[in-house]
Motif scaffolding. Structure first.
Motif, PDB file in Angstrom:
ATOM      1  N   VAL A   2      24.094   1.548  54.388  1.00 40.38           N
ATOM      2  CA  VAL A   2      23.484   0.573  55.424  1.00 40.38           C
ATOM      3  C   VAL A   2      24.546   0.569  56.506  1.00 40.38           C
ATOM      4  O   VAL A   2      25.741   0.196  56.258  1.00 40.38           O
ATOM      5  CB  VAL A   2      23.016  -0.712  54.952  1.00 40.38           C
ATOM      6  CG1 VAL A   2      24.432  -1.547  54.157  1.00 40.38           C
ATOM      7  CG2 VAL A   2      22.509  -1.718  55.789  1.00 40.38           C
ATOM      8  N   PHE A  18      20.141  -0.044  61.660  1.00 46.11           N
ATOM      9  CA  PHE A  18      19.610  -1.112  62.276  1.00 46.11           C
ATOM     10  C   PHE A  18      19.922  -0.889  63.870  1.00 46.11           C
ATOM     11  O   PHE A  18      20.846   0.071  64.219  1.00 46.11           O
ATOM     12  CB  PHE A  18      20.298  -2.527  61.774  1.00 46.11           C
ATOM     13  CG  PHE A  18      19.701  -2.894  60.531  1.00 46.11           C
ATOM     14  CD1 PHE A  18      18.292  -3.421  60.729  1.00 46.11           C
ATOM     15  CD2 PHE A  18      20.045  -2.451  59.340  1.00 46.11           C
ATOM     16  CE1 PHE A  18      17.862  -4.036  59.428  1.00 46.11           C
ATOM     17  CE2 PHE A  18      19.674  -2.891  58.083  1.00 46.11           C
ATOM     18  CZ  PHE A  18      18.410  -3.639  58.209  1.00 46.11           C
ATOM     19  N   GLU A  19      19.541  -1.778  64.487  1.00 44.69           N
ATOM     20  CA  GLU A  19      19.339  -1.680  65.940  1.00 44.69           C
ATOM     21  C   GLU A  19      20.927  -2.081  66.656  1.00 44.69           C
ATOM     22  O   GLU A  19      20.926  -1.652  67.959  1.00 44.69           O
ATOM     23  CB  GLU A  19      18.343  -2.414  66.725  1.00 44.69           C
ATOM     24  CG  GLU A  19      18.482  -3.916  66.547  1.00 44.69           C
ATOM     25  CD  GLU A  19      18.213  -4.727  65.403  1.00 44.69           C
ATOM     26  OE1 GLU A  19      18.403  -5.935  65.487  1.00 44.69           O
ATOM     27  OE2 GLU A  19      17.996  -4.006  64.170  1.00 44.69           O
ATOM     28  N   ASP A  20      21.628  -2.711  65.918  1.00 44.03           N
ATOM     29  CA  ASP A  20      22.741  -3.147  66.705  1.00 44.03           C
ATOM     30  C   ASP A  20      24.058  -2.436  66.529  1.00 44.03           C
ATOM     31  O   ASP A  20      25.267  -2.720  66.743  1.00 44.03           O
ATOM     32  CB  ASP A  20      23.038  -4.727  66.051  1.00 44.03           C
ATOM     33  CG  ASP A  20      23.601  -4.696  64.455  1.00 44.03           C
ATOM     34  OD1 ASP A  20      23.021  -3.436  64.011  1.00 44.03           O
ATOM     35  OD2 ASP A  20      24.061  -5.620  64.137  1.00 44.03           O
ATOM     36  N   SER A  78      25.109  -1.466  60.153  1.00 43.11           N
ATOM     37  CA  SER A  78      24.821  -2.479  60.984  1.00 43.11           C
ATOM     38  C   SER A  78      26.065  -3.414  61.463  1.00 43.11           C
ATOM     39  O   SER A  78      27.075  -3.225  60.542  1.00 43.11           O
ATOM     40  CB  SER A  78      23.998  -3.426  60.369  1.00 43.11           C
ATOM     41  OG  SER A  78      23.745  -4.566  61.081  1.00 43.11           O
ATOM     42  N   ARG A 130      23.875  -9.157  57.102  1.00 43.10           N
ATOM     43  CA  ARG A 130      22.415  -8.547  56.819  1.00 43.10           C
ATOM     44  C   ARG A 130      22.976  -7.378  55.966  1.00 43.10           C
ATOM     45  O   ARG A 130      22.155  -6.959  55.066  1.00 43.10           O
ATOM     46  CB  ARG A 130      22.180  -8.053  58.186  1.00 43.10           C
ATOM     47  CG  ARG A 130      21.060  -7.175  58.016  1.00 43.10           C
ATOM     48  CD  ARG A 130      20.215  -6.901  59.325  1.00 43.10           C
ATOM     49  NE  ARG A 130      20.831  -6.331  60.415  1.00 43.10           N
ATOM     50  CZ  ARG A 130      20.476  -6.343  61.424  1.00 43.10           C
ATOM     51  NH1 ARG A 130      19.145  -6.622  61.792  1.00 43.10           N
ATOM     52  NH2 ARG A 130      21.171  -5.687  62.579  1.00 43.10           N
ATOM     53  N   CYS A 131      24.131  -6.771  56.121  1.00 48.21           N
ATOM     54  CA  CYS A 131      24.573  -5.524  55.084  1.00 48.21           C
ATOM     55  C   CYS A 131      24.689  -6.057  53.878  1.00 48.21           C
ATOM     56  O   CYS A 131      24.406  -5.285  52.820  1.00 48.21           O
ATOM     57  CB  CYS A 131      25.989  -4.941  55.613  1.00 48.21           C
ATOM     58  SG  CYS A 131      25.858  -4.196  57.374  1.00 48.21           S
ATOM     59  N   HIS A 133      15.540   2.192  62.699  1.00 45.91           N
ATOM     60  CA  HIS A 133      15.055   0.886  63.496  1.00 45.91           C
ATOM     61  C   HIS A 133      14.381   1.341  64.426  1.00 45.91           C
ATOM     62  O   HIS A 133      15.023   2.166  65.383  1.00 45.91           O
ATOM     63  CB  HIS A 133      16.136  -0.345  63.913  1.00 45.91           C
ATOM     64  CG  HIS A 133      15.142  -1.667  64.178  1.00 45.91           C
ATOM     65  ND1 HIS A 133      14.686  -1.496  65.658  1.00 45.91           N
ATOM     66  CD2 HIS A 133      15.196  -2.621  63.555  1.00 45.91           C
ATOM     67  CE1 HIS A 133      14.252  -2.819  65.664  1.00 45.91           C
ATOM     68  NE2 HIS A 133      14.397  -3.547  64.468  1.00 45.91           N
ATOM     69  N   ALA A 163      12.514  -2.437  55.837  1.00 48.80           N
ATOM     70  CA  ALA A 163      13.636  -1.194  55.458  1.00 48.80           C
ATOM     71  C   ALA A 163      13.958  -1.202  53.970  1.00 48.80           C
ATOM     72  O   ALA A 163      14.038  -0.141  53.549  1.00 48.80           O
ATOM     73  CB  ALA A 163      14.869  -1.495  56.302  1.00 48.80           C
ATOM     74  N   ASN A 185      11.347  -4.280  60.517  1.00 44.64           N
ATOM     75  CA  ASN A 185      12.072  -5.367  60.356  1.00 44.64           C
ATOM     76  C   ASN A 185      12.770  -5.014  59.065  1.00 44.64           C
ATOM     77  O   ASN A 185      12.543  -4.066  58.353  1.00 44.64           O
ATOM     78  CB  ASN A 185      11.420  -6.500  60.172  1.00 44.64           C
ATOM     79  CG  ASN A 185      10.034  -6.271  59.128  1.00 44.64           C
ATOM     80  OD1 ASN A 185      10.226  -5.863  57.997  1.00 44.64           O
ATOM     81  ND2 ASN A 185       8.789  -6.727  59.674  1.00 44.64           N
ATOM     82  N   GLU A 186      13.666  -5.972  58.568  1.00 45.26           N
ATOM     83  CA  GLU A 186      14.579  -5.897  57.254  1.00 45.26           C
ATOM     84  C   GLU A 186      13.706  -5.683  55.993  1.00 45.26           C
ATOM     85  O   GLU A 186      14.100  -4.722  55.074  1.00 45.26           O
ATOM     86  CB  GLU A 186      15.511  -7.025  57.355  1.00 45.26           C
ATOM     87  CG  GLU A 186      16.519  -6.997  56.193  1.00 45.26           C
ATOM     88  CD  GLU A 186      17.639  -7.957  56.160  1.00 45.26           C
ATOM     89  OE1 GLU A 186      17.771  -8.733  55.185  1.00 45.26           O
ATOM     90  OE2 GLU A 186      17.793  -8.560  57.255  1.00 45.26           O
TER      91      GLU A 186
END
Length: 503
Positions: A425, A270-272, A427, A432-433, A303, A410, A406-407
């Motif tokens: 995963v 993810f992007e974070d 992040s 979210r994980c 992402h 994914a 988006n999630e």
């Protein structure tokens, strides 16, 4: 080469025996393409001898010293094996590296895990002594019921070449802990350390016939082992094609099997994320063990907002990986296992390129390595979900990349596969994980990492990645069967039928 490969025969009934047909197979060092030794090549006749030895080992007279003995008795042998493995750690690791091309530092890690696995199942074997009878509550007071766990009997263990000794130990250690007699058939591509395991077992005095080791070709030794009527269970790790054949053979005898098969595992980034941490876990997840690992997270789902910078960094990290003879200090990528695998991987890459994918880096032989089955770690972009490179297991150092917005997208990309062994995963958002972990259909999910494996935790997959679980207490239960014992404890007659009239 720093050590000489020992000359070994088949290990049957506690002794070294020449194959009935006297055939041997060459051992080729994948880093040099040189023949460094040979292994005996078993056939169905040798399988019969090994099964007979295992049957005798579990017979009423001899089995009391193994299958019916307290778990603590078996634990002593398992711990003695672990001790000998540690004493021979350097030698075992070098043999492993020479045999399958694994970087020596990885092989040393593997041998530590081998010893730890034997120790762990020694503990579980001892634990069986406190769980001899498990009471079961039943609704009728006239009866008492309990369950006992018993060894399943003779087990056939068929193992792969990417972790020759470790994958064998994942099966041998729990099988022996349970009280079974085992026949190990390692891959003909890499068998040296499995024969050395036999040598260790002989040295510690493991009762004859409890472990037998048959090296040789799959169709000549593995197939007759899987289909042998006196083998009570088969456990297999390897390709889907071979796994299907083993399952078909076992089904004719209603024989239980455990299958750990292939994978095409995703890693969702993810992007974070911290970019460098995510990059390192991504390349570790795919290039560890030279990319030759069934759980390799070889599909990067990235992402789109960080794709440009992430790919720029991962190329730099990948180009910095040391590719060399696996015995060299600091080697992080050795050769693939043999010429056949080398050509197969190159064909995958060529097909991807012909279908319109972009080879972002790698894909060719390193210029400084003229011999050996070396291939630069490869990253492929501009792939579609219909491409072979995205859908099929390469079993080499090849990472393919797709982006997502988006999630939900994914998750859809991650689950769009016939396999379900592993997934990762990455992040900083742990909620979210957790959502991704629950949504992905696989037997193993790593969060903010990829590939760590612990003997205490279950290992296995869903869908075409097989069924059953190894390691942990699940691994021990693979080799045990459940027996219900129900006792009538009332002093009153059962009274269902009328007794005959007295004359």
């Amino acid at each position: 080469m720093t050590i000489t490969v020992p000359f070994r025969q088949l290990f049957i009934d506690g002794e070294w025996r020449e194959p009935v047909r006297k055939n041997r197979l060459p051992i080729i060092n994948p880093a040099t393409e040189e023949i460094i030794g040979s292994i005996p090549s078993a056939t169905s006749e040798d399988v019969d001898l090994a099964v007979d030895a295992a049957r005798k080992a579990l017979s009423r007279n001899r089995g009391k010293d193994w299958s019916s003995a307290p778990g603590a008795h078996r634990a002593k042998y398992l711990r003695a094996i672990a001790t000998k493995i540690r004493e021979r750690k350097s030698e075992m690791a070098e043999l492993e590296s020479m045999d399958c091309g694994k970087p020596l530092e990885e092989a040393l890690w593997d041998i530590d895990d081998v010893a730890a696995c034997f120790d762990y199942y020694a503990d579980l074997a001892e634990g069986l002594d406190t769980k001899k009878k498990t009471p079961v509550s039943v609704p009728m007071e006239e009866f008492k019921c309990h369950v006992v766990m018993e060894p399943i009997g003779i087990v056939g263990l068929i193992t792969p070449w990417n972790y020759p000794l470790l994958m064998s130990t994942w099966k041998v250690a729990p099988a022996l802990a349970a009280g079974c007699a085992a026949i190990l058939k390692p891959s003909e591509v890499a068998s040296i350390t499995c024969l050395e395991l036999a040598a260790v077992c002989r040295e510690v005095g493991l009762p004859p016939g409890i472990l037998n080791v048959l090296t040789g070709l799959g169709h000549e030794a593995g197939a007759p082992l899987a289909s042998h009527p006196d083998v009570n269970k088969v456990a297999f790790t390897g390709s889907n094609m071979t796994g299907s054949k083993i399952m078909a053979a076992a089904s004719k005898l209603a024989k239980p099997v455990t299958l750990e098969l292939g994978g095409k595992s995703p890693i969702v980034v993810f992007e974070d994320v911290d970019l460098d941490k995510a990059v390192e876990w991504t390349i570790f997840g795919c290039f560890w063990t030279n990319g030759q690992i069934c759980s390799a997270t070889s599909r990067l789902i990235l992402h789109e907002s960080i794709a440009t910078e992430f790919l720029d960094r991962i190329v730099k990290w990948t180009k910095n990986i040391k590719i060399s003879d696996p015995m060299e200090e600091g080697c992080r990528l050795g050769p693939v296992v043999n010429a056949s695998q080398y050509e197969k991987i190159k064909k995958f890459i060529a097909t991807a390129k012909s279908e319109g994918a972009t080879i972002l880096c790698g894909g060719t032989r390193p210029k400084n390595l003229k011999k050996g089955y070396f291939l630069e770690p490869t990253i492929i972009t501009n792939v579609s979900t219909s491409m072979q490179i995205w859908r099929e297991e390469v079993f080499g150092p090849v990472l393919c990349v797709k982006t997502f917005r988006n999630e939900d997208e994914a998750i859809e990309l991650a689950n769009d596969t016939e396999y379900g062994l592993g997934a990762a995963v990455i992040s900083k958002n742990l909620e979210r994980c957790d959502r991704i972990t629950k949504a992905i259909n696989s037997g193993i999910v790593w969060v903010n990492c990829s590939q760590p494996c612990f003997v205490q935790a279950p290992w296995g997959g869903n869908k075409r990645s097989g069924f059953g679980r190894e390691l942990g207490h699940w691994g021990l239960e693979n080799y045990m069967t459940v027996k219900q014992v129900t006792e009538y404890v009332s002093n009153e007659p059962w009274g269902w039928y009328k007794p005959p009239s007295k004359l």
